[in-house]
Design a protein around this motif. Sequence first.
Motif, PDB file in Angstrom:
ATOM      1  N   VAL A 721       0.891  -1.168  -0.057  1.00  0.00           N
ATOM      2  CA  VAL A 721      -0.054  -0.042   0.119  1.00  0.00           C
ATOM      3  C   VAL A 721       0.803   1.209   0.054  1.00  0.00           C
ATOM      4  CG1 VAL A 721      -1.715   1.269   1.326  1.00  0.00           C
ATOM      5  CG2 VAL A 721      -1.864  -1.117   1.291  1.00  0.00           C
ATOM      6  N   LEU A 722       0.668   2.054  -0.815  1.00  0.00           N
ATOM      7  CA  LEU A 722       1.290   3.538  -0.995  1.00  0.00           C
ATOM      8  C   LEU A 722       0.253   4.473  -1.034  1.00  0.00           C
ATOM      9  CD1 LEU A 722       3.850   5.178  -1.234  1.00  0.00           C
ATOM     10  CD2 LEU A 722       3.587   4.918  -3.657  1.00  0.00           C
ATOM     11  N   GLU A 723       0.372   5.498   0.007  1.00  0.00           N
ATOM     12  CA  GLU A 723      -0.385   6.644   0.141  1.00  0.00           C
ATOM     13  C   GLU A 723       0.257   7.940  -0.085  1.00  0.00           C
ATOM     14  OE1 GLU A 723      -3.182   8.849   3.424  1.00  0.00           O
ATOM     15  OE2 GLU A 723      -3.193   7.067   3.584  1.00  0.00           O
ATOM     16  N   LEU A 724      -0.184   8.726  -1.049  1.00  0.00           N
ATOM     17  CA  LEU A 724       0.395  10.007  -1.170  1.00  0.00           C
ATOM     18  C   LEU A 724      -0.898  11.071  -1.107  1.00  0.00           C
ATOM     19  CD1 LEU A 724       2.368   9.160  -4.458  1.00  0.00           C
ATOM     20  CD2 LEU A 724       3.252   9.301  -2.178  1.00  0.00           C
ATOM     21  N   SER A 725      -0.776  11.535   0.034  1.00  0.00           N
ATOM     22  CA  SER A 725      -1.868  12.643   0.438  1.00  0.00           C
ATOM     23  C   SER A 725      -1.255  13.967   0.652  1.00  0.00           C
ATOM     24  CB  SER A 725      -2.539  12.194   1.815  1.00  0.00           C
ATOM     25  OG  SER A 725      -3.278  11.040   1.385  1.00  0.00           O
ATOM     26  N   SER A 726      -1.191  14.664  -0.398  1.00  0.00           N
ATOM     27  CA  SER A 726      -0.627  16.122  -0.407  1.00  0.00           C
ATOM     28  C   SER A 726       0.835  15.949   0.313  1.00  0.00           C
ATOM     29  CB  SER A 726      -1.514  16.946   0.347  1.00  0.00           C
ATOM     30  OG  SER A 726      -2.895  17.003  -0.367  1.00  0.00           O
ATOM     31  N   PRO A 727       1.790  15.271  -0.154  1.00  0.00           N
ATOM     32  CA  PRO A 727       3.063  14.797   0.548  1.00  0.00           C
ATOM     33  C   PRO A 727       3.907  16.398   0.148  1.00  0.00           C
ATOM     34  CG  PRO A 727       3.096  13.659  -1.342  1.00  0.00           C
ATOM     35  CD  PRO A 727       1.798  14.325  -1.379  1.00  0.00           C
ATOM     36  N   GLY A 728       3.782  16.999  -0.597  1.00  0.00           N
ATOM     37  CA  GLY A 728       4.586  18.270  -1.048  1.00  0.00           C
ATOM     38  C   GLY A 728       4.286  18.582  -2.563  1.00  0.00           C
ATOM     39  N   LYS A 729       4.932  19.482  -3.014  1.00  0.00           N
ATOM     40  CA  LYS A 729       4.901  20.003  -4.318  1.00  0.00           C
ATOM     41  C   LYS A 729       5.306  18.782  -5.553  1.00  0.00           C
ATOM     42  CE  LYS A 729       5.204  24.702  -2.794  1.00  0.00           C
ATOM     43  NZ  LYS A 729       6.069  26.118  -2.845  1.00  0.00           N
ATOM     44  N   LEU A 730       4.309  17.749  -5.534  1.00  0.00           N
ATOM     45  CA  LEU A 730       5.033  16.843  -6.526  1.00  0.00           C
ATOM     46  C   LEU A 730       4.920  17.230  -7.897  1.00  0.00           C
ATOM     47  CD1 LEU A 730       2.844  13.554  -5.189  1.00  0.00           C
ATOM     48  CD2 LEU A 730       5.250  13.829  -5.359  1.00  0.00           C
ATOM     49  N   LYS A 731       6.018  17.055  -8.533  1.00  0.00           N
ATOM     50  CA  LYS A 731       6.102  17.175  -9.950  1.00  0.00           C
ATOM     51  C   LYS A 731       5.983  15.799 -10.566  1.00  0.00           C
ATOM     52  CE  LYS A 731       5.875  21.660  -9.534  1.00  0.00           C
ATOM     53  NZ  LYS A 731       4.718  22.463  -9.761  1.00  0.00           N
ATOM     54  N   SER A 732       6.568  14.619 -10.298  1.00  0.00           N
ATOM     55  CA  SER A 732       6.496  13.410 -10.803  1.00  0.00           C
ATOM     56  C   SER A 732       6.701  12.281  -9.692  1.00  0.00           C
ATOM     57  CB  SER A 732       7.764  13.279 -11.930  1.00  0.00           C
ATOM     58  OG  SER A 732       8.907  13.187 -11.209  1.00  0.00           O
ATOM     59  N   VAL A 733       5.764  11.207 -10.033  1.00  0.00           N
ATOM     60  CA  VAL A 733       5.996  10.072  -9.401  1.00  0.00           C
ATOM     61  C   VAL A 733       6.362   8.758 -10.624  1.00  0.00           C
ATOM     62  CG1 VAL A 733       4.811   8.310  -7.784  1.00  0.00           C
ATOM     63  CG2 VAL A 733       4.330  10.714  -7.625  1.00  0.00           C
ATOM     64  N   ARG A 734       7.340   8.289 -10.288  1.00  0.00           N
ATOM     65  CA  ARG A 734       7.734   7.378 -11.469  1.00  0.00           C
ATOM     66  C   ARG A 734       8.159   5.989 -10.989  1.00  0.00           C
ATOM     67  NH1 ARG A 734      12.762   7.071 -14.901  1.00  0.00           N
ATOM     68  NH2 ARG A 734      13.589   8.757 -13.692  1.00  0.00           N
ATOM     69  N   PHE A 735       7.450   5.039 -11.642  1.00  0.00           N
ATOM     70  CA  PHE A 735       7.678   3.754 -11.167  1.00  0.00           C
ATOM     71  C   PHE A 735       8.635   3.034 -12.259  1.00  0.00           C
ATOM     72  CE2 PHE A 735       4.032   4.746  -9.143  1.00  0.00           C
ATOM     73  CZ  PHE A 735       4.105   4.582  -7.684  1.00  0.00           C
ATOM     74  N   GLN A 736       9.673   2.496 -11.917  1.00  0.00           N
ATOM     75  CA  GLN A 736      10.521   1.678 -13.090  1.00  0.00           C
ATOM     76  C   GLN A 736      10.069   0.325 -12.902  1.00  0.00           C
ATOM     77  OE1 GLN A 736      14.838   1.251 -12.423  1.00  0.00           O
ATOM     78  NE2 GLN A 736      15.052   2.918 -13.611  1.00  0.00           N
ATOM     79  N   LYS A 737      10.233  -0.455 -14.103  1.00  0.00           N
ATOM     80  CA  LYS A 737       9.830  -1.499 -14.401  1.00  0.00           C
ATOM     81  C   LYS A 737      10.772  -2.575 -13.377  1.00  0.00           C
ATOM     82  CE  LYS A 737       8.986  -5.133 -17.715  1.00  0.00           C
ATOM     83  NZ  LYS A 737       9.197  -5.610 -19.183  1.00  0.00           N
ATOM     84  N   GLY A 738      10.133  -3.232 -12.308  1.00  0.00           N
ATOM     85  CA  GLY A 738      10.501  -4.116 -11.374  1.00  0.00           C
ATOM     86  C   GLY A 738      10.556  -3.428  -9.895  1.00  0.00           C
TER      87      GLY A 738
END
Length: 815
Positions: A721-738
């Motif tokens: 479980v990953l929760e991102l609730s206004s954690p800051g000034k998000l510009k990108s959330v990138r998931f690499q393969k694997g």
Amino acid sequence: MGGVGKTALVKEIYQSQELAGAFEKRACVTVMSPFDKVQLLRSLAMQLVVVEPPEDYETICSLGSRAKTPLFWSIQKLKNEMESILKEKKCLIAFDDLSSTTEWDMIWSSLPQMGNASRILVTTREENVANYCSKEQENVCKLQVLDREHALGLFMKKVFKEKEHLHRQYPELIEQAEQLLKKCDGLPLAIIAIGGFLVNQPKTAMEWRKLNQNLSTELEMNPELDTIRTVLLKSYDGLPYHLKACFLYLAIFPEDYKISLTRLLQRWVAEGYSREVNGKSSYEIAESYFRDLVSRSMILPTRRSGHSSNEMGSCQLHDIIREIGISKSVEENLVFRLEEGCSLNIQHRTRHLSVSNNWKGDQNEFESTVDLSRVRSITIFGKWRPFFISNKMRLLRVLDLEGTSDLVDHHLMHIGKLIHLRYLSLRECYGIYHLPGSLGNLRQLQTLDITGTNIIKLPKTVIKLRKLQHVRARGVGSNDDCTYGEYPEEVPKIMRNKLCILTCSSVGFCVACCAPHLLKECMGIDGDINRRDVCTTCCCSYLPMQVKRRSRRGVRVPRGIHRLKALHALGVVNVSKKATLREVARLTGLRKLGVTGVDESNSGELCLALANLSCLESLLVQSEGKPGLFGCLNGLSSPPENLESLKLYGNLECLPTWIDDGLKNLTKLNLRSSRISGHDTATKVLGSLPNLAILRLRKESFEGEEVHLHFRRGAFQTLMVLELSSPGKLKSVRFQKGATPKLELLQYKYSDQPEEDVVSKENDDDQFKEAPRVGLFSGLASLGSLKEFLLMGGNYKGDFVKNLRSQLESNPKQP
């Protein structure tokens, strides 16, 4: 669960024409209760073995017809005959309604080795039995109830025989049909039985309303609905005695009520339903009972927002099973629900009393309806009445007032007379500001829950409660889901008014003594409040909090708290005084601890205390203001090695070094207002934790003009479980393969309001921030275990959502 269609589905497969040529032999056997291995094998042989009659006339005469049927064969002959069939033929065998692993072991040991082409199907109501039989998880199919569309379709087909459009043909029946379907909750058996019953009934709203109102009675008395009760009672009858009591206990709670797991388990323990066995605590035994009931499909786990699918925070009952549970609990004199329309002509002898929020009776009705001398627990849903606690309740063990309105301080004045009380919950009783000294008389008390009250300190007499195990205390608006300065919606708005607090601070004594009715109105309390309550409120809560600027998020504990050696859970405690931390350090049996009021002045004592609490499994540390927790946790060289849950609320700027070095067992981590600047470094540290399953990054977890979160290949191997609730000034959330190969739930929430805690509703239109940009998330298609992407709140524009949908559609799992 019973009635979901397991047997119907298996028989449909077993009898299908598509499989007619795929298997040479087929057999379907119902596993009877009590289990009879010989009978089962004979039933199996009857379907698999073709018996040729003896050719010899003398043999026929001597053996008679017995030679022709496996019903009279010996066990050895049964095994021999089936062995030749199962080894040589391609067989499909279905065992319906298996109820235990022991039964499976006996069946499996009796079957000869089968060819690789043969297959066995098993239906069971117990998840652990299915897993045991299969060994391979992908071969286990857990049937779900029907969704709303299919449930309505089945209902219409059953009631009207042909396709009718309910909204067009019978608009007056829509409301009642929806209520019936809600009670069925997608259970096919219930939909078919109730639909079949309504076929021959008048198609009028009145008739359908009668069925809705009297469904419990109809299930018991009406032979047309007897199938539902018979099937579901089989599940209940199969429970061992200790689980029957635990299940019937759930009849206390209202329809559709989500029951907190912690609340339920602590109540079971207080009632004596679970006891310490072989070194396992009574709470751990209660947990095993809960898992057993879930495994047997008797109760339904519900996932609260943000919980892993494997983490059950609450549960509820299917409406039809609840109706059966209520009737059985009344038969057993176990639970009586005092509600509108209940029988008042006899006095009910019951162990557990539940008062519904729609009950409008008076004291005479209350005392004449229930034999109060036998009541062991009382649970109030709705408004408080002073006569709910009676001197006749000499044996009361559980007093659960969670969410009760109009409860004020003086109503608890004589609570010390309930000397057998083990569980006391005042959770979310906003009118409670002070606990009486008589609390010290409750020497058997195990659980004290004052979360969501206005209590800011515990009475000195609490140190007499040597059996106390759980103290749960957080102020109004201080739960995990609230940001600083916010209050739950249920809190009366007048209580949030700063003018009210200012009035109490400046002229509180005068108003409290001379005009208590003014403060009563100011505090938004409609109950039976008196002058003493108002004085207590001002002297014990508002004034100390304003003068000392004390946080409402924790409670002060009296000197001598270290004597409560039985404590397992304590929090949230205001530890602004160093002496408090020194006392907490002596509670070496603590497993859960929450503290607030931490700053540079007491950080040394905090680190010493944590190093001494070797049994600690859950820790919350919070501090308000800009300095916050900065540098406060660096003095901790070795954190408790059993720590599984960690919540850090307050300014950190960087993660403490011991998070990477010493938290090998950590499964949950919550950060809020931590303002960590090194995003990439922090992500690498957290990604290397070997058992981290739940990561919540909440408001202002990161600081900087641009926050980029990069989840690299090989990182977060156990994260679910990953929760991102206004954690800051998000510009990108990138998931690499694997990366995050086990991630099942991804939650995202952005704040559409400015950083201030309080926003004027008049200017809402000008307060919206820019919506999250398209392409904020990337790599979602590569998340191999993702089941759900949850957007919470916020102003999400079409292009942003469209981009997310596009990525999720490319994901093989179709989340």
